[in-house]
Scaffold this motif. Structure first.
Motif, PDB file in Angstrom:
ATOM      1  N   PHE A  81      41.970  44.305   8.667  1.00 34.52           N
ATOM      2  CA  PHE A  81      43.193  44.614   9.393  1.00 34.52           C
ATOM      3  C   PHE A  81      43.446  46.128   9.461  1.00 34.52           C
ATOM      4  CE2 PHE A  81      47.660  43.791  10.499  1.00 34.52           C
ATOM      5  CZ  PHE A  81      47.461  42.741  11.360  1.00 34.52           C
ATOM      6  N   VAL A  84      41.918  47.696  12.724  1.00 36.98           N
ATOM      7  CA  VAL A  84      42.604  47.420  13.981  1.00 36.98           C
ATOM      8  C   VAL A  84      43.853  48.305  14.063  1.00 36.98           C
ATOM      9  CG1 VAL A  84      43.652  45.651  15.407  1.00 36.98           C
ATOM     10  CG2 VAL A  84      41.719  45.074  13.947  1.00 36.98           C
ATOM     11  N   TYR A  87      42.782  51.821  14.841  1.00 33.91           N
ATOM     12  CA  TYR A  87      42.354  52.001  16.230  1.00 33.91           C
ATOM     13  C   TYR A  87      43.527  52.378  17.133  1.00 33.91           C
ATOM     14  CZ  TYR A  87      39.842  51.268  20.571  1.00 33.91           C
ATOM     15  OH  TYR A  87      39.259  51.471  21.793  1.00 33.91           O
ATOM     16  N   TRP A  88      44.657  51.714  16.925  1.00 30.68           N
ATOM     17  CA  TRP A  88      45.798  51.941  17.822  1.00 30.68           C
ATOM     18  C   TRP A  88      46.753  53.003  17.332  1.00 30.68           C
ATOM     19  CZ3 TRP A  88      45.347  50.459  22.519  1.00 30.68           C
ATOM     20  CH2 TRP A  88      44.543  49.358  22.821  1.00 30.68           C
ATOM     21  N   ARG A 266      38.769  56.773  17.045  1.00 30.75           N
ATOM     22  CA  ARG A 266      38.487  55.408  17.523  1.00 30.75           C
ATOM     23  C   ARG A 266      37.080  54.984  17.122  1.00 30.75           C
ATOM     24  NH1 ARG A 266      40.332  57.213  22.437  1.00 30.75           N
ATOM     25  NH2 ARG A 266      42.591  57.115  22.423  1.00 30.75           N
ATOM     26  N   GLY A 270      35.781  51.836  14.455  1.00 32.50           N
ATOM     27  CA  GLY A 270      34.751  50.838  14.727  1.00 32.50           C
ATOM     28  C   GLY A 270      33.619  50.834  13.704  1.00 32.50           C
ATOM     29  N   LEU A 492      51.043  50.069  25.986  1.00 31.49           N
ATOM     30  CA  LEU A 492      51.181  48.865  25.185  1.00 31.49           C
ATOM     31  C   LEU A 492      52.604  48.371  25.075  1.00 31.49           C
ATOM     32  CD1 LEU A 492      49.105  48.880  21.951  1.00 31.49           C
ATOM     33  CD2 LEU A 492      49.321  47.138  23.699  1.00 31.49           C
TER      34      LEU A 492
ATOM     35  N   MET B   1      43.653  48.417  29.961  1.00 29.18           N
ATOM     36  CA  MET B   1      44.317  48.555  28.659  1.00 29.18           C
ATOM     37  C   MET B   1      44.602  47.191  28.034  1.00 29.18           C
ATOM     38  SD  MET B   1      45.257  50.612  26.378  1.00 29.18           S
ATOM     39  CE  MET B   1      45.370  52.289  26.956  1.00 29.18           C
ATOM     40  N   VAL B   4      41.405  45.741  26.544  1.00 27.78           N
ATOM     41  CA  VAL B   4      41.065  46.422  25.296  1.00 27.78           C
ATOM     42  C   VAL B   4      41.951  45.912  24.158  1.00 27.78           C
ATOM     43  CG1 VAL B   4      40.979  48.657  24.150  1.00 27.78           C
ATOM     44  CG2 VAL B   4      40.268  48.453  26.527  1.00 27.78           C
ATOM     45  N   PHE B   5      43.229  45.699  24.465  1.00 25.54           N
ATOM     46  CA  PHE B   5      44.164  45.225  23.455  1.00 25.54           C
ATOM     47  C   PHE B   5      43.761  43.832  22.956  1.00 25.54           C
ATOM     48  CE2 PHE B   5      48.223  43.115  22.280  1.00 25.54           C
ATOM     49  CZ  PHE B   5      48.479  43.877  21.151  1.00 25.54           C
ATOM     50  N   THR B   8      40.865  43.848  20.561  1.00 30.62           N
ATOM     51  CA  THR B   8      41.139  44.239  19.173  1.00 30.62           C
ATOM     52  C   THR B   8      41.995  43.186  18.472  1.00 30.62           C
ATOM     53  OG1 THR B   8      43.095  45.482  19.811  1.00 30.62           O
ATOM     54  CG2 THR B   8      41.039  46.709  19.666  1.00 30.62           C
ATOM     55  N   PRO B  11      39.716  40.328  16.211  1.00 31.02           N
ATOM     56  CA  PRO B  11      39.416  40.522  14.781  1.00 31.02           C
ATOM     57  C   PRO B  11      40.670  40.553  13.915  1.00 31.02           C
ATOM     58  CG  PRO B  11      39.006  42.547  15.995  1.00 31.02           C
ATOM     59  CD  PRO B  11      39.239  41.468  17.017  1.00 31.02           C
ATOM     60  N   ALA B  12      41.807  41.044  14.477  1.00 35.38           N
ATOM     61  CA  ALA B  12      43.037  41.094  13.687  1.00 35.38           C
ATOM     62  C   ALA B  12      43.426  39.686  13.248  1.00 35.38           C
ATOM     63  CB  ALA B  12      44.166  41.731  14.485  1.00 35.38           C
ATOM     64  N   LEU B  47      35.624  46.366  17.821  1.00 34.71           N
ATOM     65  CA  LEU B  47      36.241  47.685  17.959  1.00 34.71           C
ATOM     66  C   LEU B  47      35.309  48.657  18.675  1.00 34.71           C
ATOM     67  CD1 LEU B  47      38.182  48.259  14.602  1.00 34.71           C
ATOM     68  CD2 LEU B  47      39.044  47.505  16.809  1.00 34.71           C
ATOM     69  N   ILE B  48      33.991  48.525  18.439  1.00 38.92           N
ATOM     70  CA  ILE B  48      33.053  49.416  19.125  1.00 38.92           C
ATOM     71  C   ILE B  48      33.043  49.108  20.632  1.00 38.92           C
ATOM     72  CG2 ILE B  48      30.601  49.995  19.387  1.00 38.92           C
ATOM     73  CD1 ILE B  48      30.391  49.744  16.295  1.00 38.92           C
ATOM     74  N   ALA B  50      35.522  47.711  22.303  1.00 36.76           N
ATOM     75  CA  ALA B  50      36.822  48.147  22.808  1.00 36.76           C
ATOM     76  C   ALA B  50      36.811  49.642  23.100  1.00 36.76           C
ATOM     77  CB  ALA B  50      37.912  47.821  21.793  1.00 36.76           C
ATOM     78  N   ASN B  51      36.206  50.413  22.194  1.00 36.16           N
ATOM     79  CA  ASN B  51      36.154  51.860  22.369  1.00 36.16           C
ATOM     80  C   ASN B  51      35.340  52.248  23.598  1.00 36.16           C
ATOM     81  OD1 ASN B  51      36.514  54.634  21.586  1.00 36.16           O
ATOM     82  ND2 ASN B  51      34.372  54.580  20.947  1.00 36.16           N
ATOM     83  N   ASP B  54      37.572  51.528  26.559  1.00 36.69           N
ATOM     84  CA  ASP B  54      38.921  52.088  26.522  1.00 36.69           C
ATOM     85  C   ASP B  54      39.115  53.222  27.523  1.00 36.69           C
ATOM     86  OD1 ASP B  54      41.454  52.954  25.824  1.00 36.69           O
ATOM     87  OD2 ASP B  54      41.136  52.529  23.702  1.00 36.69           O
ATOM     88  N   ALA B  56      41.432  55.241  27.704  1.00 34.70           N
ATOM     89  CA  ALA B  56      42.046  56.410  27.067  1.00 34.70           C
ATOM     90  C   ALA B  56      41.026  57.520  26.822  1.00 34.70           C
ATOM     91  CB  ALA B  56      42.698  56.009  25.746  1.00 34.70           C
TER      92      ALA B  56
END
Lengths: 493, 63
Positions: A81, A84, A87-88, A266, A270, A492, B1, B4-5, B8, B11-12, B47-48, B50-51, B54, B56
Motif C-alpha cells: 500500500f 500506491v 505514486y500519487w 513515480r 514502481g 483526480l 488519467m 492510470v488511476f 494503481t 494493487p491497492a 505501477l510501472i 501506470a507510469n 501516465d 503527467a
C-alpha cells in the motif's frame, strides 16, 4: 579482539570515509546539506528511500516478529500500500516543494497554509514522534553489535561509537553522506539476508516446504490469521495506517525532496516493491528459528536471527552480518539527525528569529546534530519501557499530519489553518491519552464484533481527525484562499 | 488519467485482500504467504505500467 569485531570495524571505517568523501566538490549551503541540492536521480534516490525502509526492523524486527507471532506480522512486514500512496502523493508534494523552495516537512505546511505557527506545531509533533524512532534504531544497533562481537563489546559501548561515527559524517556531508553510505549498506544486507534465508531452511529442514510443514505440525494455526487479536481486520487497518503515516515523517519527506524530478519518484514507486522481496528472506530466517531455537520470550525474540547465525557460522561471517545490521541502524539514524536538525533550525529557530541568514542556518543545523544525538543517547540508556510506548505512538502521531497535507493538494483546499490546527491537536491528544492508558478500540467497545474491535487505533483516530479538520474548516471558511493550480493532485479530485 | 488511476487501484485493493489458508503450498510457501508475495510483484508491475501510460510525465517535460 576477535574476527567478527575486526570485520565490523572495517565496515564502520569504510562508512565514515565514504560519508566524508560525499561532500567533495559541493558547496554546502542549506539546500545541499538538507536535501542534497535536489539533484538525486532515480538510482541514488532509490537507494536513499529504500535505505530508509530497511532499518533494524528488516533485520531484527521482521525475523523476530515472525518468530513471535507468525503469519500476521509476516504479511504486515511487506506493505504494498505504501507504493500506491507514494505514486500519487509524492509527485505533487515534490513539485510544490521545488517551486516554493521547501526544505523540510514543516516548511511544506507553513507555506501551503501560509502560517509559520502551523509549521511550528508540525515541527514539534514530528520531533516528539521521531526521537523514539531514533532511540529504537540506536537500541537495535547496540543489540546487533554486542551479539555479533560475541559480547566483547557492550550494547552501550556500541551505541556510543555508532553515534560518534554518524555525527561526524552527518555534520560534514548532510544528506550527501547518507545517500552514499546507503548504497554499500543495501548491497551488504541483500547478500547476507538472502543467503541466510535460503541456507537455514535447507540446512536444518531439507527445504522450504518441509520447514513450513514442520511448523504447521508443531504449532497448529501459526501459519494463519487468527479470528481475533492480530486478525485480518487488524492487518488491513494497520497496513493502511502505516502507509499513510510513513511519508509524513520528516526524514522521509526530506528524502523525497532530494529527487531530481517528479518522474523519478513515480519510477521509484514502481521499482521499490521488488526491493521488498528481501523481507521474504528475513521472514524465512524468523520461521526457521521457531523450531531450532525455541523459547525466546518477549524482546528476546528479536535475537532469533543472531542465535541462528551463531550456531551455524564462523565468527568472521557473524561479523559481516553484524556490520550489515549496524549499517541498517546507522543510515536511518543519519537521515533522522539531518531532518530533525533542519526542522529545529529552520522551522522553530528561524520563525523566532526571522532575519537569520542561510549561512547561519547551516551552521546552527550542524551544531544541532550532536545535540540531538546526545538526546538520543540519553534516552537509549535511561528510557526503559517508556521508549517502547513512545515508539508505538510515533506512527499514530505522524498519520495525524496526513489530512492537512492531503487536502492541501486539492485544487480548492477545503481546509483552513484553524481546521488543520484543530484536527492535529485533538487527534494528537487522543493518541497520547490512549497510549498512556493502554486504551484500544477493543477496550472502548468490548461488546462490538471482532472486525471492529481489532481496528488499528491510529486509523480510528484519523477518522475523528478528518471530521474535526473539515468541521472547523467549514465554520472558519470565509478567509480561505484559492491555491495555485499546477501543484494539485491532477484531475483526480 | 482515469485509466492510470484504475491501474494503481488494483494493487491497492489486491494486496489488502487476504486468502487465509495454508494449503496448497506453492514454491514451498503456505498459500497465504505466497499470495501476499505475488502482490508485491504485481504492485510493481501495475505501477510501472501506470507510469508508462501516465500523461503527467509528458506534461512535466513540456514545462
Amino acid at each position: 579482539m576477535n574476527a567478527a569485531l575486526l570485520v565490523i570495524l572495517f565496515f564502520l571505517v569504510l562508512c565514515i570515509w565514504l560519508g566524508l568523501q560525499a561532500r567533495k566538490g559541493k558547496d554546502m549551503n542549506m539546500e545541499q546539506w538538507s536535501v542534497g541540492g535536489r539533484g538525486f536521480g532515480s538510482i541514488l534516490l532509490f537507494f536513499l528511500l529504500a535505505g530508509e525502509m530497511f532499518t533494524t526492523y528488516t533485520f531484527l524486527g521482521a525475523s523476530g516478529g515472525t518468530y513471535r507471532s507468525g503469519i500476521p506480522t509476516a504479511l504486515y512486514a511487506f506493505n504494498c500500500f505504501y507504493f500506491v500512496i507514494a505514486y500519487w502523493l509524492l509527485p505533487p508534494v515534490w513539485k510544490y516543494a521545488k517551486k516554493h523552495n521547501v526544505l523540510s516537512q514543516s516548511d511544506f505546511y507553513e507555506k501551503k497554509y501560509n502560517s509559520p505557527a502551523l509549521g511550528v506545531l508540525v515541527a514539534i509533533i514530528s520531533v516528539i514522534a521521531i526521537i523514539p524512532y531514533l532511540v529504537m534504531q540506536l537500541k537495535g544497533l547496540g543489540i546487533i553489535v554486542s551479539q555479533a562481537s560475541y559480547g566483547s563489546i557492550s550494547p552501550n559501548m556500541a551505541i556510543v561509537v555508532g553515534v560518534i561515527a554518524i555525527t561526524i559524517y552527518v555534520t560534514v556531508s548532510g544528506m550527501h553522506g547518507a545517500a552514499w553510505t546507503a548504497i554499500i549498506k543495501d548491497i551488504l544486507i541483500l547478500a547476507v539476508v538472502v543467503f541466510m534465508g535460503f541456507y537455514f531452511p535447507f540446512h536444518y529442514y531439507g527445504g522450504i516446504q518441509p520447514m513450513f510443514e514442520a511448523i504447521n505440525t508443531a504449532k497448529s494455526g501459526f501459519l494463519l490469521f487468527p479470528e481475533q487479536g492480530l486478525s485480518i481486520s487488524w492487518f488491513v487497518s494497520a497496513t493502511i495506517m502505516t502507509a499513510l503515516g510513513f511519508y509524513m515523517f520528516p526524514h522521509m519527506l526530506a528524502g523525497v525532496f532530494t529527487a531530481k524530478s517528479a518522474k523519478s519518484l513515480r519510477v521509484n514507486a514502481g521499482v521499490m516493491p521488488i526491493y521488498q522481496i528481501i523481507i521474504v528472506f528475513s521472514l524465512l530466517i524468523g520461521f526457521s528459528a521457531i523450531i531450532q531455537v525455541p523459547n525466546l520470550n518477549g524482546t528476546d525474540a528479536d535475537l532469533a536471527l543472531f542465535k541462528m547465525a551463531k550456531m551455524s557460522f564462523d565468527p568472521w561471517f557473524v561479523g559481516v552480518i553484524g556490520a550489515a545490521g549496524a549499517m541498517a541502524a546507522l543510515i536511518p539514524s543519519s537521515l533522522i539527525l539531518t531532518a530533525t536538525a533542519t526542522l529545529l533550525s529552520k522551522n522553530i529557530y528561524k520563525v523566532w528569529k526571522p532575519n537569520t541568514t542561510d549561512q547561519q542556518l547551516v551552521k546552527l543545523s550542524k551544531m544541532l546534530v550532536p545535540v540531538i544525538a546526545l538526546v538520543g543517547l540519553y534516552f537509549s540508556f535511561n528510557g526503559g519501557n517508556s521508549v517502547l510506548t513512545l515508539y508505538l505512538m510515533s506512527y499514530s502521531f505522524m498519520v495525524q499530519l496526513f489530512p492537512a497535507l492531503f487536502f492541501s493538494l486539492w485544487k480548492r483546499n477545503p481546509v483552513t489553518v484553524q481546521g488543520a490546527f484543530a484536527g492535529m491537536i485533538v487527534s494528537i491528544m487522543i493518541v497520547a491519552y490512549s497510549t498512556i492508558t493502554e486504551m484500544s478500540v477493543a477496550t472502548l467497545f468490548p461488546s462490538f464484533p471482532n472486525v471492529i474491535k481489532d481496528l488499528d487505533l491510529g486509523l480510528a483516530v484519523l477518522m475523528i481527525n478528518i471530521a474535526v479538520t473539515l468541521g472547523v474548516s467549514v465554520v472558519t471558511k470565509k478567509s480561505a484562499a484559492r491555491v495555485d493550480d499546477d501543484t494539485t493532485i491532477s484531475n483526480l479530485v | 488519467m482515469k485509466k492510470v488511476f484504475l491501474l494503481t487501484l488494483i494493487p491497492a485493493l489486491g494486496s489488502l485482500f487476504v486468502i487465509n489458508r495454508v494449503e496448497p503450498y506453492v514454491l514451498g510457501l503456505p498459500f497465504v504467504l505466497f499470495w501476499a508475495i505475488c502482490w508485491v510483484g504485481l504492485t510493481s508491475l501495475f505501477l510501472i505500467i501506470a507510469n508508462k501510460l501516465d500523461p503527467a510525465n509528458k506534461e512535466e517535460e513540456e514545462l
